[in-house]
Write a protein that holds these residues in place. Structure first.
Motif, PDB file in Angstrom:
ATOM      1  N   LEU A 145       2.410  -7.371   8.734  1.00 20.99           N
ATOM      2  CA  LEU A 145       2.534  -6.335   7.625  1.00 20.99           C
ATOM      3  C   LEU A 145       3.969  -5.442   7.718  1.00 20.99           C
ATOM      4  CD1 LEU A 145      -0.332  -6.950   6.810  1.00 20.99           C
ATOM      5  CD2 LEU A 145      -0.512  -4.275   6.058  1.00 20.99           C
ATOM      6  N   GLY A 146       4.649  -5.152   6.849  1.00 24.41           N
ATOM      7  CA  GLY A 146       5.771  -4.112   6.901  1.00 24.41           C
ATOM      8  C   GLY A 146       5.196  -2.835   7.034  1.00 24.41           C
ATOM      9  N   VAL A 147       5.779  -1.957   7.723  1.00 24.01           N
ATOM     10  CA  VAL A 147       5.559  -0.314   7.878  1.00 24.01           C
ATOM     11  C   VAL A 147       6.399   0.407   7.480  1.00 24.01           C
ATOM     12  CG1 VAL A 147       4.205   1.264   9.584  1.00 24.01           C
ATOM     13  CG2 VAL A 147       4.079  -1.188   9.978  1.00 24.01           C
ATOM     14  N   ARG A 168      13.062   6.240  17.811  1.00 16.16           N
ATOM     15  CA  ARG A 168      11.769   6.155  18.380  1.00 16.16           C
ATOM     16  C   ARG A 168      11.017   5.135  17.355  1.00 16.16           C
ATOM     17  NH1 ARG A 168       7.588  10.514  20.060  1.00 16.16           N
ATOM     18  NH2 ARG A 168       5.633   9.138  20.173  1.00 16.16           N
ATOM     19  N   MET A 169      11.006   5.599  16.293  1.00 11.17           N
ATOM     20  CA  MET A 169      10.088   4.805  15.366  1.00 11.17           C
ATOM     21  C   MET A 169      10.312   3.246  15.219  1.00 11.17           C
ATOM     22  SD  MET A 169       9.624   7.233  11.807  1.00 11.17           S
ATOM     23  CE  MET A 169      10.964   7.937  11.903  1.00 11.17           C
ATOM     24  N   ILE A 170      11.835   3.146  15.304  1.00  9.05           N
ATOM     25  CA  ILE A 170      12.219   1.605  15.136  1.00  9.05           C
ATOM     26  C   ILE A 170      11.463   0.863  16.594  1.00  9.05           C
ATOM     27  CG2 ILE A 170      13.926  -0.001  15.385  1.00  9.05           C
ATOM     28  CD1 ILE A 170      15.522   2.127  13.643  1.00  9.05           C
ATOM     29  N   VAL A 171      11.680   1.395  17.731  1.00  7.94           N
ATOM     30  CA  VAL A 171      11.119   0.899  18.680  1.00  7.94           C
ATOM     31  C   VAL A 171       9.684   0.733  18.806  1.00  7.94           C
ATOM     32  CG1 VAL A 171      10.423   1.523  21.311  1.00  7.94           C
ATOM     33  CG2 VAL A 171      12.978   1.977  20.420  1.00  7.94           C
ATOM     34  N   ASP A 172       8.956   1.731  18.078  1.00 11.36           N
ATOM     35  CA  ASP A 172       7.605   1.638  17.819  1.00 11.36           C
ATOM     36  C   ASP A 172       7.181   0.571  16.812  1.00 11.36           C
ATOM     37  OD1 ASP A 172       7.056   3.618  19.808  1.00 11.36           O
ATOM     38  OD2 ASP A 172       6.925   5.322  18.574  1.00 11.36           O
ATOM     39  N   GLY A 173       8.096   0.185  16.132  1.00 16.39           N
ATOM     40  CA  GLY A 173       7.607  -1.062  15.226  1.00 16.39           C
ATOM     41  C   GLY A 173       7.728  -0.757  13.715  1.00 16.39           C
ATOM     42  N   ILE A 190       1.044  -1.212   0.008  1.00 16.62           N
ATOM     43  CA  ILE A 190      -0.131   0.031   0.077  1.00 16.62           C
ATOM     44  C   ILE A 190       1.018   1.255  -0.079  1.00 16.62           C
ATOM     45  CG2 ILE A 190      -1.969   1.429   1.345  1.00 16.62           C
ATOM     46  CD1 ILE A 190      -3.113  -1.039   0.084  1.00 16.62           C
ATOM     47  N   GLY A 191       0.747   2.190  -1.023  1.00 15.37           N
ATOM     48  CA  GLY A 191       1.565   3.447  -1.373  1.00 15.37           C
ATOM     49  C   GLY A 191       1.046   4.586  -0.350  1.00 15.37           C
ATOM     50  N   PRO A 192       1.940   5.421  -0.116  1.00 12.75           N
ATOM     51  CA  PRO A 192       1.546   6.506   0.691  1.00 12.75           C
ATOM     52  C   PRO A 192       0.526   7.218   0.357  1.00 12.75           C
ATOM     53  CG  PRO A 192       3.594   7.199  -0.509  1.00 12.75           C
ATOM     54  CD  PRO A 192       3.107   5.670  -0.893  1.00 12.75           C
ATOM     55  N   PHE A 193      -0.110   7.475  -0.888  1.00 11.60           N
ATOM     56  CA  PHE A 193      -1.133   8.079  -1.329  1.00 11.60           C
ATOM     57  C   PHE A 193      -2.450   7.346  -1.128  1.00 11.60           C
ATOM     58  CE2 PHE A 193       2.570   9.409  -3.989  1.00 11.60           C
ATOM     59  CZ  PHE A 193       2.260  10.817  -4.043  1.00 11.60           C
ATOM     60  N   MET A 194      -2.353   6.030  -0.498  1.00 11.40           N
ATOM     61  CA  MET A 194      -3.639   5.204  -0.251  1.00 11.40           C
ATOM     62  C   MET A 194      -4.289   5.720   0.838  1.00 11.40           C
ATOM     63  SD  MET A 194      -4.509   3.570  -2.935  1.00 11.40           S
ATOM     64  CE  MET A 194      -6.071   3.359  -1.638  1.00 11.40           C
ATOM     65  N   ASN A 195      -3.872   6.493   1.739  1.00 11.28           N
ATOM     66  CA  ASN A 195      -4.645   7.011   3.015  1.00 11.28           C
ATOM     67  C   ASN A 195      -4.844   5.931   4.018  1.00 11.28           C
ATOM     68  OD1 ASN A 195      -4.584   9.569   2.129  1.00 11.28           O
ATOM     69  ND2 ASN A 195      -6.873   9.704   1.915  1.00 11.28           N
ATOM     70  N   ALA A 196      -3.635   5.422   4.425  1.00 12.88           N
ATOM     71  CA  ALA A 196      -3.969   4.413   5.209  1.00 12.88           C
ATOM     72  C   ALA A 196      -3.478   4.797   6.808  1.00 12.88           C
ATOM     73  CB  ALA A 196      -3.013   3.028   5.120  1.00 12.88           C
ATOM     74  N   TYR A 197      -4.624   5.704   7.219  1.00 11.76           N
ATOM     75  CA  TYR A 197      -4.182   6.386   8.499  1.00 11.76           C
ATOM     76  C   TYR A 197      -4.157   5.612   9.617  1.00 11.76           C
ATOM     77  CZ  TYR A 197      -4.152  10.896   6.032  1.00 11.76           C
ATOM     78  OH  TYR A 197      -3.972  12.076   5.270  1.00 11.76           O
ATOM     79  N   ASN A 198      -5.021   4.284   9.846  1.00 17.38           N
ATOM     80  CA  ASN A 198      -5.458   3.702  11.063  1.00 17.38           C
ATOM     81  C   ASN A 198      -5.362   2.265  10.742  1.00 17.38           C
ATOM     82  OD1 ASN A 198      -8.222   2.826  10.316  1.00 17.38           O
ATOM     83  ND2 ASN A 198      -8.214   5.032   9.734  1.00 17.38           N
ATOM     84  N   GLU A 199      -5.483   1.588  12.203  1.00 16.23           N
ATOM     85  CA  GLU A 199      -5.568   0.278  12.398  1.00 16.23           C
ATOM     86  C   GLU A 199      -6.708  -0.470  11.616  1.00 16.23           C
ATOM     87  OE1 GLU A 199      -5.964   2.788  14.330  1.00 16.23           O
ATOM     88  OE2 GLU A 199      -7.131   2.063  16.432  1.00 16.23           O
ATOM     89  N   ALA A 226      -0.442   2.448  14.594  1.00 20.00           N
ATOM     90  CA  ALA A 226      -0.498   1.749  13.345  1.00 20.00           C
ATOM     91  C   ALA A 226       0.499   0.747  13.114  1.00 20.00           C
ATOM     92  CB  ALA A 226      -0.471   2.803  12.136  1.00 20.00           C
ATOM     93  N   ALA A 227       1.679   1.122  13.499  1.00 15.74           N
ATOM     94  CA  ALA A 227       2.758   0.198  13.423  1.00 15.74           C
ATOM     95  C   ALA A 227       2.613  -1.056  14.068  1.00 15.74           C
ATOM     96  CB  ALA A 227       4.003   0.722  13.572  1.00 15.74           C
ATOM     97  N   ALA A 228       2.050  -1.051  15.528  1.00 13.85           N
ATOM     98  CA  ALA A 228       1.694  -2.311  16.153  1.00 13.85           C
ATOM     99  C   ALA A 228       0.447  -3.233  15.488  1.00 13.85           C
ATOM    100  CB  ALA A 228       1.214  -1.461  17.584  1.00 13.85           C
TER     101      ALA A 228
END
Lengths: 332, 302
Positions: free
Chosen positions: B158-160, B232-237, B112-121, B149-151
């Motif tokens: 999924l990769g994030v 921090r991002m890596i810690v967050d997943g 899913i690319g960044p233009f797809m608006n995947a904002y939430n779990e 979202a990463a969790a």
């Protein structure tokens, strides 16, 4: 034959009653929070107000469409789900959605309520629209304001749902649902917070030479001579300079209103089911004037009579108007 | 563990410039994955699509994973066909940037690319149930939402991905603003966007830099730089960090980021290096910190 429903804005319960009384077939509105794309102070409905408004509208044969057309950021999805639950309990006739997670929740939890795909979902091709129809049972798509009428006619043939198009009001030229300009300058997001160029960040500055500049979050969006009327600083309608445009120019679009009144017959012929008037933030008198005029025009056209388009043009008097992408590809 | 990726070129770089660019990326850039393809304007694709097979081969020979990205906006026949053709590919990795692509891809694996608006779990879960294996989050998502979202993505397998470097995409339109600036329309643009390898700068009338124009796309004037936030991002997943190609030495940018990920340089040490590579362009990290996107939150730089 196209239904040619007239879909009208309501920022307040009073505006909703005005729109219904003026002949709206349906009215769209939102709650007082981030769940809709017109999250402005003093605007929108409490659940109690929505309950009374649904009763009023239904009493007069009009429908109420609830906009849940923003994108919940992760961790805040519950607010959107609760809004959907409340809307369903209060008997709204459709939800206008953009986010797939929200659409999925409503399709599973409230399958009896119609789903309309918001312009914020940026679905501009038959395949994109079919994706939402087949997966969430979407019954109507609000098309982005970026298609010509021949393009709309073609899309109509290839999709299994109704089409709604904007005909009057703000001329949104960025693909809606994909615009973070406001968040870039102000820290408030159109997609997540429902905020576009918020008034709280607006400032007008008078300069010594009599000119006036309009600013958003400290950025000068436009500048006006002493004899010009200062416009609202919407980022995509500002004047900027570029390396070969050293005089400020409208890089994206002039401050201008969309008015498709002259194209109504063609839009009906193209199979558009519903016409949307923009402006939930506008006054009751605006709603009354615009809705009455379009009601008359649509009824005239459907009855085979000549519509008095001049009246509709007069509603934008003093303002510039455009038919944008609808009339010609040259707009692009 | 954390992967460094190179996003698709957003600009109209010449075929020759692209060939040189990807040759250097293949040979020298410490990135794990490279996204290829025209995402912004379908009119540009014919200029470089013939080179695609050779570029893919070159990058894969260098050990990079190659992902083909689809158009962000799909309206015209050729755009619908390009999107459908990409979705029909057997390639295990394609990145979809428009719901038309999702429709064509069905349940076969895709990103899913960044233009797809995947904002939430909830949206990510929906997409995962339809074949998504990876999601690139929207550029404006703030840190707490990225963490949530990463969790969710991790739980779904999924990769994030988050863009950590380069201009943010702020808007797309049907209208070409490059053509408009030159008194033309999209149909007779004469590819004038080729003149601006890093976007056309817009300044306010009181001469403050504000935005960049790239054809139908509007970008941030500042380069997003989240080097100080990678830890921090890596810690967050977050599993993948995306560098967007700008008209600067991207090998040097990637190397600097890689050094920080490997712990051989601290973000504080790397920051002046990155500034030098980027020739004084302003950096921002406001979106990540829930503030105006153009802002640079100093506390995070160390």
């Amino acid at each position: 034959m196209s239904l040619a429903e007239l879909i009208c804005p309501a920022g307040t319960p009073a505006a909703l009653r005005t729109a219904v009384d003026a002949g709206a077939d349906a009215v769209y509105c939102g709650f007082q929070d981030a769940t809709n794309a017109r999250n402005f102070p003093g605007l929108n409905f409490t659940p109690d107000e929505l309950a009374a408004s649904v009763a009023y509208a239904h009493d007069k044969g009009a429908k109420v469409l609830l906009a849940l057309n923003t994108y919940p950021p992760a961790g805040k999805v519950d607010l959107w789900r609760q809004a959907a639950d409340t809307g369903a309990r209060l008997g709204v006739d459709a939800f206008i959605v953009a986010d797939m997670g929200v659409a999925d929740y409503i399709a599973r939890t409230h399958p009896q309520v119609r789903l309309h795909l918001s312009v914020q979902a940026a679905a501009s091709s038959p395949e994109a629209i079919r994706y939402y129809c087949e997966n969430f049972g979407v019954k109507r798509v609000v098309l982005p304001r970026i298609l010509t009428i021949p393009e709309i006619r073609e899309i109509r043939k290839e999709i299994p749902c109704e089409i709604e198009t904007f005909i009057f009001g703000n001329h949104g030229l960025m693909v809606e649902g994909r615009c973070s300009l406001t968040n870039y300058l102000t820290g408030q997001s159109t997609n997540m917070d429902g905020v576009c160029s918020p008034a709280s960040d607006v400032e007008y500055r008078r300069h010594d030479d009599g000119s006036m500049s309009s600013q958003l979050a400290g950025f000068t969006i436009d500048c006006f001579g002493s004899d010009e009327k200062a416009g609202y600083p919407t980022i995509c309608k500002g004047r900027y300079t570029a390396p070969h445009r050293t005089e400020g120019y409208y890089a994206f679009e002039e401050p201008i209103s969309l008015n498709l009144s002259r194209l109504l017959p063609e839009l009906i012929a193209a199979g558009v089911h519903a016409f949307k008037i923009e402006g939930r933030q506008r006054s009751k008198s605006y709603v009354r004037g615009v809705v009455s005029a379009f009601r008359q025009a649509v009824d005239d056209i459907r009855a085979g009579r000549e519509a008095n388009i001049a009246d509709l043009v007069a509603l934008t008097e003093g303002q510039k108007q455009t038919q944008g992408a609808f009339e010609t590809k040259k707009w692009r | 563990m954390t992967k460094l990726t190179l996003g698709p070129i957003a600009y109209h770089w010449s075929a020759e410039a692209r060939r040189d660019f990807y040759a250097r990326i293949a040979d020298e850039a410490p990135v794990d994955e490279v996204y290829l393809g025209e995402v912004i304007c379908s009119k540009r694709a014919p200029f470089h699509e013939a080179d695609l097979p050779a570029t893919i081969e070159r990058l894969e020979r260098a050990g990079k994973t190659v992902i083909l990205s689809s158009l962000a906006e799909v309206m015209l026949k050729r755009e619908r066909k390009a999107t459908a053709d990409l979705a029909a590919m057997d390639a295990p990795e394609i990145e979809i940037n428009n719901a038309a692509g999702l429709y064509a891809r069905g349940e076969r694996p895709h990103r899913i690319g960044p233009f797809m608006n995947a904002y939430n779990e909830a949206t990510i879960a929906w997409m995962a149930g339809r074949g998504a294996t990876h999601v690139c989050l929207p550029a404006e998502l703030p840190a707490p939402a990225i963490a949530t979202a990463a969790a969710a993505a991790r739980d779904l397998g999924l990769g994030v991905e988050v863009q950590v470097f380069g201009r943010a995409s702020l808007a797309v339109s049907a209208r070409c603003y490059h053509a408009r600036a030159h008194g033309r329309t999209k149909d007779n643009c004469l590819f004038v966007c080729e003149e601006d390898a890093d976007g056309m700068p817009l300044r306010t009338t009181d001469d403050r830099p504000i935005l960049r124009v790239n054809g139908i796309q509007t970008q941030s004037e500042s380069y997003v730089d989240l080097m100080g936030e990678t830890g921090r991002m890596i810690v967050d997943g977050v599993t993948h960090l995306r560098l967007m190609p700008q008209a600067v030495d991207m090998v040097a940018v990637a190397t600097t980021y890689r050094d920080v990920l490997d712990g051989t340089r601290s973000p504080a040490e790397a920051d002046p290096l990155l500034r030098e590579i980027c020739n004084g362009v302003s950096f921002s990290n406001g979106f990540y910190h829930g503030q105006a996107g153009y802002r640079r939150i100093a506390a995070a730089a160390g």
